[in-house]
Scaffold this motif. Structure first.
Motif, PDB file in Angstrom:
ATOM      1  N   MET A   3       0.823  -1.203   0.000  1.00  0.00           N
ATOM      2  CA  MET A   3       0.000   0.000   0.000  1.00  0.00           C
ATOM      3  C   MET A   3       0.859   1.256   0.000  1.00  0.00           C
ATOM      4  O   MET A   3       0.503   2.262  -0.620  1.00  0.00           O
ATOM      5  CB  MET A   3      -0.944  -0.003   1.203  1.00  0.00           C
ATOM      6  CG  MET A   3      -2.103  -0.976   1.077  1.00  0.00           C
ATOM      7  SD  MET A   3      -3.178  -0.674  -0.370  1.00  0.00           S
ATOM      8  CE  MET A   3      -3.962   0.874   0.088  1.00  0.00           C
ATOM      9  N   ASP A   4       2.015   1.206   0.666  1.00  0.00           N
ATOM     10  CA  ASP A   4       2.899   2.381   0.687  1.00  0.00           C
ATOM     11  C   ASP A   4       3.387   2.745  -0.705  1.00  0.00           C
ATOM     12  O   ASP A   4       3.684   3.912  -0.981  1.00  0.00           O
ATOM     13  CB  ASP A   4       4.106   2.123   1.594  1.00  0.00           C
ATOM     14  CG  ASP A   4       3.747   2.210   3.071  1.00  0.00           C
ATOM     15  OD1 ASP A   4       2.701   2.813   3.388  1.00  0.00           O
ATOM     16  OD2 ASP A   4       4.506   1.673   3.903  1.00  0.00           O
ATOM     17  N   GLU A   5       3.470   1.750  -1.584  1.00  0.00           N
ATOM     18  CA  GLU A   5       3.941   1.999  -2.949  1.00  0.00           C
ATOM     19  C   GLU A   5       2.870   2.625  -3.835  1.00  0.00           C
ATOM     20  O   GLU A   5       3.196   3.363  -4.768  1.00  0.00           O
ATOM     21  CB  GLU A   5       4.428   0.692  -3.578  1.00  0.00           C
ATOM     22  CG  GLU A   5       5.685   0.110  -2.965  1.00  0.00           C
ATOM     23  CD  GLU A   5       6.062  -1.216  -3.600  1.00  0.00           C
ATOM     24  OE1 GLU A   5       7.030  -1.229  -4.382  1.00  0.00           O
ATOM     25  OE2 GLU A   5       5.391  -2.221  -3.306  1.00  0.00           O
ATOM     26  N   VAL A   6       1.619   2.332  -3.568  1.00  0.00           N
ATOM     27  CA  VAL A   6       0.544   2.787  -4.465  1.00  0.00           C
ATOM     28  C   VAL A   6      -0.342   3.863  -3.858  1.00  0.00           C
ATOM     29  O   VAL A   6      -1.133   4.496  -4.560  1.00  0.00           O
ATOM     30  CB  VAL A   6      -0.339   1.597  -4.907  1.00  0.00           C
ATOM     31  CG1 VAL A   6       0.478   0.585  -5.691  1.00  0.00           C
ATOM     32  CG2 VAL A   6      -1.029   0.940  -3.718  1.00  0.00           C
ATOM     33  N   CYS A   7      -0.232   4.108  -2.555  1.00  0.00           N
ATOM     34  CA  CYS A   7      -1.150   5.003  -1.859  1.00  0.00           C
ATOM     35  C   CYS A   7      -0.388   6.161  -1.208  1.00  0.00           C
ATOM     36  O   CYS A   7       0.616   5.931  -0.528  1.00  0.00           O
ATOM     37  CB  CYS A   7      -1.925   4.216  -0.800  1.00  0.00           C
ATOM     38  SG  CYS A   7      -3.052   5.213   0.192  1.00  0.00           S
ATOM     39  N   ASN A   8      -0.865   7.383  -1.435  1.00  0.00           N
ATOM     40  CA  ASN A   8      -0.202   8.542  -0.821  1.00  0.00           C
ATOM     41  C   ASN A   8      -1.084   9.230   0.221  1.00  0.00           C
ATOM     42  O   ASN A   8      -0.949  10.427   0.482  1.00  0.00           O
ATOM     43  CB  ASN A   8       0.262   9.540  -1.889  1.00  0.00           C
ATOM     44  CG  ASN A   8      -0.897  10.197  -2.632  1.00  0.00           C
ATOM     45  OD1 ASN A   8      -2.035   9.753  -2.548  1.00  0.00           O
ATOM     46  ND2 ASN A   8      -0.610  11.256  -3.372  1.00  0.00           N
ATOM     47  N   VAL A   9      -2.009   8.479   0.804  1.00  0.00           N
ATOM     48  CA  VAL A   9      -2.839   9.022   1.881  1.00  0.00           C
ATOM     49  C   VAL A   9      -1.932   9.485   3.020  1.00  0.00           C
ATOM     50  O   VAL A   9      -0.993   8.796   3.408  1.00  0.00           O
ATOM     51  CB  VAL A   9      -3.842   7.958   2.381  1.00  0.00           C
ATOM     52  CG1 VAL A   9      -4.452   8.370   3.717  1.00  0.00           C
ATOM     53  CG2 VAL A   9      -4.947   7.757   1.359  1.00  0.00           C
TER      54      VAL A   9
END
Length: 218
Positions: free
Chosen positions: A22-28
């Motif tokens: 998720m850290d690779e695809v999500c910038n929340v």
């Protein structure tokens, strides 16, 4: 039959293990730049953009908590907009991310269903903020709950102030959005208590950081 060769054993296909995180695809929680501002191109749309246009129901089977499916969800963001009115796609064909981190909209953005997939899809595509005249209340709340978007509001119509592809800067301290092409600044309403929630990455992360609930590693 007796004497016939035994059928070869059928092996189950190996489980496909995703290496995407998720850290690779999500910038929340990481929507703003180092200077606290949001910069980038804008995508302009009209009034009453509903959740079916933001993310059609056929893509709601994608699970946003799964990294690969979260990324796929983003590729379908705003795909329900009528092609005859929107010659430019929010996520260009063949691309995984949108080149437009800022959406400029008219009245009642996000009307329709209460699906959280709507702000998540825009965020998964790389969206960081929407600047609109008004929002459907549920969409507005879902922006903060998910931490995917900063839903800024303006007093006066803004869509004629921008063209899709214009560069813009959102200044959080001064609460203005600058059109880099024209040099015009438009005042925005305060985000109030919503801003720190989106900054934190959504309501649950905000609660953890505020000590309201235990952190994940506790």
């Amino acid at each position: 039959a007796a004497g016939s060769a035994a059928a070869p054993a059928v092996r189950a296909a190996p489980l496909r293990v995703s290496m995407v995180t998720m850290d690779e695809v999500c910038n929340v929680g990481k929507k703003r730049g180092a200077d606290g501002k949001i910069r980038g191109k804008v995508f302009v749309c009209g009034d009453n953009i509903d959740t079916d246009q933001i993310i059609p129901a056929e893509y709601l089977t994608l699970v946003p908590s799964v990294a690969e499916e979260y990324a796929r969800l983003g590729t379908y963001a705003m795909v329900g907009l009528p092609a005859e009115l929107y010659k430019t796609r929010y996520v260009p064909e063949g691309m995984e991310k949108s080149p437009y981190p800022i959406i400029i909209a008219g009245k009642n953005f996000g009307c329709g269903s209460s699906r959280e997939h709507a702000p998540i899809a825009i965020g998964a595509a790389g969206g960081c903020a929407v600047v609109a005249e008004s929002y459907a209340r549920i969409f507005f709340r879902n922006c903060s709950a998910t931490g995917e978007l900063y839903p800024w509001e303006v007093e006066a119509p803004i869509t004629e102030k921008f063209e899709t592809g214009d560069g813009a800067v959102i200044d959080f301290e001064r609460m203005v959005i600058l059109n880099e092409r024209t040099g015009e600044e438009i005042q925005m309403k305060t985000l109030g208590d919503l801003q720190p929630v989106v900054d934190a990455g959504g309501i649950f992360e905000f609660a953890r950081k505020s000590g309201m609930i235990k952190k994940k590693d506790e």
